[in-house]
Design an enzyme around this catalytic site. Structure first.
Site, PDB file in Angstrom:
ATOM      1  N   CYS A 107     -43.579  20.328  -4.088  1.00  0.00           N
ATOM      2  CA  CYS A 107     -42.706  19.164  -3.974  1.00  0.00           C
ATOM      3  C   CYS A 107     -42.495  18.572  -5.365  1.00  0.00           C
ATOM      4  CB  CYS A 107     -43.342  18.129  -3.046  1.00  0.00           C
ATOM      5  SG  CYS A 107     -42.332  16.652  -2.819  1.00  0.00           S
ATOM      6  N   GLU A 150     -37.650  18.291   3.701  1.00  0.00           N
ATOM      7  CA  GLU A 150     -36.736  17.248   3.193  1.00  0.00           C
ATOM      8  C   GLU A 150     -36.596  16.098   4.188  1.00  0.00           C
ATOM      9  OE1 GLU A 150     -36.272  17.340   0.216  1.00  0.00           O
ATOM     10  OE2 GLU A 150     -36.729  19.453  -0.049  1.00  0.00           O
TER      11      GLU A 150
HETATM   12 NI    NI Z   1     -40.540  17.264  -1.538  1.00  0.00          NI
END
Ligand code: NI
Length: 195
Positions: A107, A150
């Site tokens: 991420c 997401e």
């Molecule tokens: Ni992320």
């Protein structure tokens, strides 16, 4: 267009529930999405959610390139495994199968780390594009994974919160050593994109 600063784990903007976008066709939405795409590409990410650039709106961008789809599937199924660069505003997810599988995720808001995260393998998503057009697709495999990752950002959830075994949360620089020690050779592939 501008490359935006990316919020990192711990900042409250990543922990809140993002707001629905009242008008997906508004010029300021277009401007924000342009910046999100530029920021995602600059950071070599597979996806980005608006809260990651300090904008608490329900907007995500992502892509699922063909090279991430399994090789042994037929053409029709391959379609579900891939997605071009996609803008999704006010997304909703419908899980199509209770089956989940683990895969490595990174991420952009948790830089340097990788984690093995269980995710649903098949889902349908709906939302709106920049022209206000309805978007609806079935997603499988990595495509389904990046959409779940997401959309979690829009509800203040980062991937470590989805993990069931924190011994599988590791620094990217240690991935080769970790895999060599834990997995039979060739069984697990290392993933390299953050989202
Ligand atoms: Ni992320």
């Amino acid at each position: 267009m501008a490359i935006r600063k990316i919020a990192r784990m711990g900042h409250p903007v990543l922990q809140g529930v993002a707001k629905p976008v009242p008008d997906p066709t508004a010029p300021e939405v277009k401007a924000l999405v342009r910046d999100m795409i530029e920021t995602m590409i600059d950071a070599n990410g597979a996806g980005l959610a608006a809260p990651q650039v300090y904008e608490p709106w329900r907007i995500v961008v992502f892509q699922a390139p063909p090279e991430r789809a399994p090789e042994e599937i037929d053409e029709e199924e391959a379609f579900d495994h891939t997605a071009p660069l996609t803008v999704l505003i006010n997304p909703e997810i419908e899980i199509l199968s209770e089956e989940r599988e683990k895969g490595w995720e990174g991420c952009l808001s948790v830089p340097g780390l990788r984690g093995a995260v269980p995710r649903y393998t098949a889902l349908r998503y709906r939302g709106y594009g920049l022209d206000g057009e309805a978007v609806e697709r079935v997603a499988r495999g990595f495509h389904a994974r990046v959409v779940q990752h997401e959309c979690d950002h829009l509800d203040g959830i980062l991937y470590p919160q989805r993990m069931d075994d924190l011994t599988e949360l590791i620094f990217e620089t240690e991935a080769k050593a970790w895999l060599a020690a834990r997995e039979p050779a060739g069984e697990t592939q290392e993933e390299n994109a953050d989202a």
